[in-house]
Scaffold this active site. Structure first.
Site, PDB file in Angstrom:
ATOM      1  CB  SER A  44      -0.947  -0.040   1.208  1.00  0.00           C
ATOM      2  OG  SER A  44      -1.915   0.957   1.142  1.00  0.00           O
ATOM      3  CG  ASP A  88      -2.744   4.165  -1.347  1.00  0.00           C
ATOM      4  OD1 ASP A  88      -3.525   4.075  -2.307  1.00  0.00           O
ATOM      5  OD2 ASP A  88      -2.808   3.394  -0.367  1.00  0.00           O
ATOM      6  CG  ASP A 104      -2.906  -0.546  -2.267  1.00  0.00           C
ATOM      7  OD1 ASP A 104      -2.987   0.644  -1.896  1.00  0.00           O
ATOM      8  OD2 ASP A 104      -3.474  -1.475  -1.667  1.00  0.00           O
ATOM      9  CG  ASP A 156      -6.074   0.896  -0.582  1.00  0.00           C
ATOM     10  OD1 ASP A 156      -5.303   1.877  -0.535  1.00  0.00           O
ATOM     11  OD2 ASP A 156      -6.050  -0.033   0.265  1.00  0.00           O
TER      12      ASP A 156
END
Length: 451
Positions: free
Chosen positions: A108, A245, A247, A249
């Protein structure tokens, strides 16, 4: 110490998170998630289980995803390798093709040396704690070791990104024509899909942070570093900036003047819009206890209830699933729109935020003005006994401060779940009052809870 944290298994790649661990975790996942009626019915029909595997572009994702795929295939699971894609794309694809489960390799918003493994169940939903515990236990048990034709195959999921983009575009209530947006892709998983999607939706797009090299993910860019995005918006004369960010999400934004619009403000805008369209289930927004007091006041003024949960997107998701609610999220920009996604989706959130700008013909600053952000101060008090956070003396001090602040402020004391510290959060109408009050309470915590 448990292997699974609040969002999968995470750690330094080739430190605690090795290829061997990834392989073993995948094999155990095949054992545990390969049980149940749906799995048995597939086997009875002569079909192997299927899993989707995706990753963000950090360099360690190459060997970790290879290990995950090897563990699954060696356990008789057919693998569809989706390559570099956002976490919410992986979750969507699991449901879209009716896969049995899926794995996302990503840390992440963490720096490049870290990595993580997130496992999604059928339908693209996150695993409950009890299933994660079963997988961890299964790592020490026997593996599935089929031979010959029973071994799983690994194939490229060729149209994975296209499927996801089509899904995002189909969700939009309004096109983005006339809006100039700067996208910060954090040198991460959104670098490919996000610019194309916003362009296809009609926006004029300027892109930064979209040159991943495996080592630069989240490095001075993305939703945890908004200064570059603000500067780029001002330099380009753009209407808005959107930051993902690593990833993708999460979604945070900046307005045309470079001011940050956080997750609370984004949720406020979306909640009001969804209520107007009749899409906000039970006129309820789900948010954590860390959400700003201004969000509560803005929603109350518009007949929207705010249901509070503990900090963490998994708790938001649990409450949303339990009540069937349609919108929830965190101040950090992890926003969940359950009509279209099973997890936070930074692209989906950004698209719908801009769609509301286009629909109303208003700037982001105008939309965000429905909520007054109260100054919020967070003090981490270290070297104290977090297990005694409900100490009577501390409680008395909190009650006294709450009486002082009245309706114009809020206090939250919370023990850290991972460190020996207590977090003191104070909101007030004035920043100076919030800081002074937080410092005063922190002193009480140090004195009363000293180790």
């Amino acid at each position: 110490m448990p292997l699974f944290g609040t969002d999968g298994v995470r750690g330094l790649a080739n430190g605690p998170l090795t290829a061997d661990l990834a392989l073993s975790l995948a094999q155990a996942t095949a054992v545990v998630l390969g049980q149940g009626r749906s799995a048995e019915s597939r086997r009875a029909a002569g079909r192997r289980l299927t899993a989707v595997v995706a990753r963000d572009p950090r360099i360690s994702g190459e060997f970790l995803s290879a290990a995950v795929e090897a563990g699954l295939a060696s356990s008789g699971v057919d693998v569809l390798d989706a390559g570099v894609l956002p976490t919410p794309a992986a979750a969507f694809l699991i449901a879209d093709i009716d896969a049995d489960f899926g794995v996302m390799v990503s840390a992440s918003h963490n720096p490049a040396p870290d990595n993580g493994i997130k496992i999604f169940a059928r339908g693209g939903v996150k695993l409950p704690d009890v299933v994660e515990q079963r997988i961890e236990s299964a790592m020490a048990g026997p593996k599935l070791q089929p031979t010959g034709a029973g071994v799983g195959r690994i194939r490229r999921f060729a149209d994975a990104e296209d499927r996801y983009v089509v899904h995002l575009l189909a969700s939009l209530p309004h096109r983005l024509d006339g809006i100039h947006v700067v996208l910060d892709c954090a040198h991460g998983a959104a670098a490919g899909a996000s610019p194309d999607t916003f362009r296809d939706a009609g926006a004029r797009v300027t892109v930064i942070g979209a040159d991943p090299d495996g080592l630069n993910i989240n490095d001075g860019v993305g939703s945890t570093h908004l200064d570059n995005l603000a500067a780029a918006v001002l330099a380009a004369g753009a209407d808005v900036g959107i930051a993902h960010d690593g990833d993708a999400d999460r979604c945070l934004a900046v307005d045309a003047q470079g001011n940050v619009v956080d997750g609370d403000q984004i949720m406020a805008i979306l909640a009001v819009a969804m209520k107007e369209r009749g899409h906000l289930k039970d006129d309820t927004l789900v948010a954590t206890v860390m959400s700003n007091l201004g969000l509560h006041r803005a929603m109350a003024a518009r007949g929207i209830r705010v249901l509070q949960t503990a900090v963490g997107d998994r708790y938001v998701l649990e409450a949303m699933n339990e009540g069937g609610y349609s919108l929830g999220g965190e101040q950090s920009g992890h926003v969940i729109m359950s009509e279209f996604a099973t997890t936070g989706d930074g692209l989906l959130t950004g698209l719908h935020l801009l769609a509301e700008m286009a629909r109303q013909g208003k700037s982001l600053a105008e939309l965000a003005s429905i909520m007054t952000v109260y100054p919020q101060v967070l003090v981490n008090v270290r070297g104290v006994d977090r297990t005694r956070v409900h100490d009577e003396g501390v409680a008395d001090a909190v009650a006294a401060v709450e009486a002082e602040l009245g309706d114009s402020g809020r206090v939250l004391l919370r023990a850290s779940g991972t460190e020996q510290l207590v977090r003191v959060m104070v909101e007030a109408a004035e920043a100076e009052v919030a800081q002074e009050t937080a410092d005063r309470l922190a002193d009480v915590v140090r004195e009363r809870l000293a180790l």
